[in-house]
Design an enzyme around this catalytic site. Sequence first.
Site, short mmCIF file in Angstrom:
data_model
loop_
_atom_site.label_atom_id
_atom_site.label_comp_id
_atom_site.label_asym_id
_atom_site.label_seq_id
_atom_site.Cartn_x
_atom_site.Cartn_y
_atom_site.Cartn_z
CD GLN A 382 5.56 4.95 -61.04
OE1 GLN A 382 5.08 4.00 -61.09
NE2 GLN A 382 6.82 5.01 -60.56
CG ASP A 384 3.53 3.87 -63.99
OD1 ASP A 384 4.51 3.53 -65.14
OD2 ASP A 384 3.24 2.50 -63.60
#
Length: 642
Positions: A382, A384
Amino acid sequence: MGRIAITLPDGSVRELDHGSRVAEVAAAISPRLAKSALAAVVDGRLVDLSYPLEADASVRIVTAESPEAIDLYRHSTAHLMAAAVVNLFPGTQCGIGPAIDDGYFYDFVVERPFVPEDLEAIEQKMREFASRDLKYERRMIAKDEAKAYFAARGEPLKVQLIDEKGGDIVSCYAIDDVFMDFCTGPHVPSTGRLKAFKLMSTSNAYWKGDAQNQPMQRVYGTAFFSETDLKAHLQRIEEAKKRDHRRLGRELGLFTFHPWAPGAAFWLAKGTTVYNLLADYMRDVLFPAGYVELKTPLIYNKALWETSGHWQHYRQNMFTVEAEGEQMGVKAMNCPGHMLVFASEGRSYRDLPLRFHEQTPLHRNEASGVLSGLTRVRQFSQDDAHIFVTEAQIGEEVERLLRLVQRVYDDFGLEIAMKLSTRPAEFLGEVATWDHAEAALRQALESVGLAYTVDEGGGAFYGPKIDVDVTDALGRRWQCATVQLDYQLPERFNLTYVGADNAEHRPVVIHRAIFGSFERFMALLLEQYAGAFPLWFAPVQAVVLPIADRHAPYAADVRDRLAAAGLRAELDDRQEKIGYKIREAQLQKVPYMLVVGDREAAEGTVSVRSRAEGDRGPSTVDAFIAAALDEVRRKGRESREQ
């Protein structure tokens, strides 16, 4: 029996006899409405037209234009399909048949799997029943009587469903004398209302979705209110097949899968190039915005996951291992590790906002039956980030995030829609804290000027959130970016910072992802562009095509000049005809093909062919490089705005 007052959507009131059917309300309004009525919403509840009105009520007639209509229509079509199946295949057991996005399905226990010829026969029988305009009739039956009926018909799964239903009376629906099912409904008045439907496919399924239960055959279908809408949907499906990221990934040499590594993609050379482009692009966006990149461990002792709450609530979705008698969990998300990094040293209010970004692989133990290309995997990464802020910084930081999301999706030419999800019924923390957080998110959305919808009660248990949906070239929605406020993890990990008052305070964490998972975002991009990525994002931006062997040295020099300028270029010096090479490059979705022959070699030029526009004519190598680099820098924005 007396009269009852029926309040209509426009506020007007009609009086009817006690016990009047909903159909009589439609007839009292107009004959045209009576003819087009499918069902009604009575005091907020969707009911059949045969529903008896026994008290004052608000009533809204449901027609094909009503928001509830399409699911009602598809659910009724699923029952029509079940009626056809049990009539054609005696001994069939019926499971459940709900409406779903773009259609419906019904699960059956059959002696053998259905084949295409079976679907044709089932569809033909459905059309026969539809032409007979058979009535859907709700029958309220004593529970024991209903169980006896379905047991006698050899339907133990229906008996099980009835057993699980409370009360002494259950709702069943009959389609005249050809079929009866245990169902709460409602349904359209008769089969004659069902005209534009199509059976699509079959698949294996299990009773209640559990692989330990009875194997079943699932039949998928779709239904619309008009043949025009049905044909348009079928055309979209054909276009979706052409754009299927799994097929394109294979044909373009981007990624592959192997049964020995289920749910984990093997990124091939070109695919790895694009994957790295995504990662580097995100770094280029985030580093100037004040983010720092981390790399945290992939395996943690279960103590971390117990502290975060994942061991108690998410362990079934995690891969676990044991080492030296200790239970360990493979990282399924980055947030707990980022909490440890924050706690690793003293923090001051002057350090906040503190923005941690990470792209390391994550692993989630998804069931094998739901794995699907890049959209549902077990290993993924991800873009993220976790941002640690003070309460007062929430609004400004979320506003910055939303502008960042806008920029990223604009660069990829994607349309976005925002959704604010608010406090659910079950939540952690104080109502006042939630109210403050939701107000901050609303203010950020309004400050950025973004339209948004509100999903009341749709927030996570630990905080409200903003989700970003992307609409692709086929009109499908993908949920990608998310911005979530979290008051609970800082509490669980006892995170603090020293405020301006020299006292300790608890930070708030903003979980955010812009792409979401790289894998899912790649699937979206492949299907959005049908594999024809814009120049800045293409794994191979230009291929040089010598017409004959004697042109190969000059072609190699052109390729080297392109590469030295920072363009991703290849040389196709195979002993093939130039037309064949051009077709191959077109199939590989290469944005530019540079053909070189005697004239080009003598004049130091290339003949430019565009994937989208065809022949562009001659150009010097330097001029082509300058134009290509400018197109890369602009990311094609001007062409999208025209």
